[in-house]
Write a protein that holds these residues in place. Sequence first.
Motif, PDB file in Angstrom:
ATOM      1  N   SER A 115      31.765 -23.471 -24.332  1.00 31.34           N
ATOM      2  CA  SER A 115      30.344 -23.157 -24.307  1.00 31.34           C
ATOM      3  C   SER A 115      30.210 -21.717 -23.840  1.00 31.34           C
ATOM      4  N   THR A 117      28.095 -18.380 -21.660  1.00 33.36           N
ATOM      5  CA  THR A 117      27.368 -17.997 -20.447  1.00 33.36           C
ATOM      6  C   THR A 117      26.023 -17.359 -20.779  1.00 33.36           C
ATOM      7  N   GLU A 130      26.136 -23.710 -11.952  1.00 31.33           N
ATOM      8  CA  GLU A 130      25.905 -24.692 -13.008  1.00 31.33           C
ATOM      9  C   GLU A 130      24.604 -25.481 -12.837  1.00 31.33           C
ATOM     10  N   VAL A 144      23.768 -21.549 -27.325  1.00 28.75           N
ATOM     11  CA  VAL A 144      24.413 -22.377 -26.294  1.00 28.75           C
ATOM     12  C   VAL A 144      23.691 -23.709 -26.130  1.00 28.75           C
ATOM     13  N   GLU A 148      25.632 -27.168 -26.812  1.00 24.84           N
ATOM     14  CA  GLU A 148      25.843 -28.190 -25.785  1.00 24.84           C
ATOM     15  C   GLU A 148      25.163 -29.500 -26.160  1.00 24.84           C
ATOM     16  N   ARG A 165      31.509 -23.248 -19.724  1.00 22.54           N
ATOM     17  CA  ARG A 165      30.760 -22.040 -20.071  1.00 22.54           C
ATOM     18  C   ARG A 165      31.636 -20.829 -19.754  1.00 22.54           C
ATOM     19  N   ASN A 224      31.443 -23.426 -14.961  1.00 26.97           N
ATOM     20  CA  ASN A 224      31.584 -22.019 -15.323  1.00 26.97           C
ATOM     21  C   ASN A 224      33.063 -21.662 -15.373  1.00 26.97           C
TER      22      ASN A 224
END
Length: 301
Positions: A115, A117, A130, A144, A148, A165, A224
């Motif tokens: 994914s 950022t 997150e 994104v 997701e 991410r 992340n």
Amino acid sequence: MKILITGATGLIGKELVTLLLAKNHTVHYLTTSKAKIEDKPNCTGFYWNPQQGKIDESCIYGVDVIIHLAGANIAKRWTNAYKQEIIESRTLSAELLFNLVKKTPNQVKQIISASGTAIYPDSIDLVYNEATKESEDSFLSNVVKKWEASVNVFQVLGIKVCKLRTGIVLANHGGALPEMTKPIKLGFGSVMGSGKQIQSWIHINDLVALYHFAIEKQLEGIYNAVTPNPISNETLTKTIAKSLNKTLWLPNTPEFMMKLILGEMAYLLFSSKHLSAQKVLDLGFQFQFPEIKQAIHHLYP
């Protein structure tokens, strides 16, 4: 453990397959090129074409974990047609996988998806984790969100969904770093804009190790995939230049100039994302390259 990977022939996929095989896992990988299908010890290729809804159903046999890395490269000029390709390459492929798992007897327990950022708001001062609910209103942020959402549907099948991410991936044979080093090597490197924009990054070795960590820990939710030590664009540029023994003599490059050259894609050079890695640290993940000098020295010794 048997693991099915999409995007296995890309920058991250190649390194991840190598790591998984070294850890004695069996790998199935999907490719849109029949010419890239090779059967090696514990590594078998299968054909698919998400645009046409085609997939070799035998790819799912015996698979415990799916790793979804497939997606068109965002570092190309964003025409309207290519924007659509960026989205569909991520979402249509996930939908095809979901339909396969839904209708075919299988033992899949977890899907781990790449994914981005870009979903986080642009800020030099704020640090995002997150749990951040705010999101940016931009093309990549919307990519994104759709990306997701396309993997979240696996939850209805009782499958754990993990999303990584990923920040700027540093590798010496692909991704952003070689493109950043080209002008510096030629003596025309410069800092982008003010140079204060924060860039959250991760060494390729740490990224693939984090995917393996997610498998071992059966992680679910959002994480992340960034180093604990993000840096400014100025620091990153100067660190690369120093490692190459080059001098930065040009003035900072203004944003409008890069927009003329790259179009909307220039956003990638000037956005600022300061992301926290605390969630994976708290779970016990250890970064091999947490500092930028260490990472660049490893990639350009």
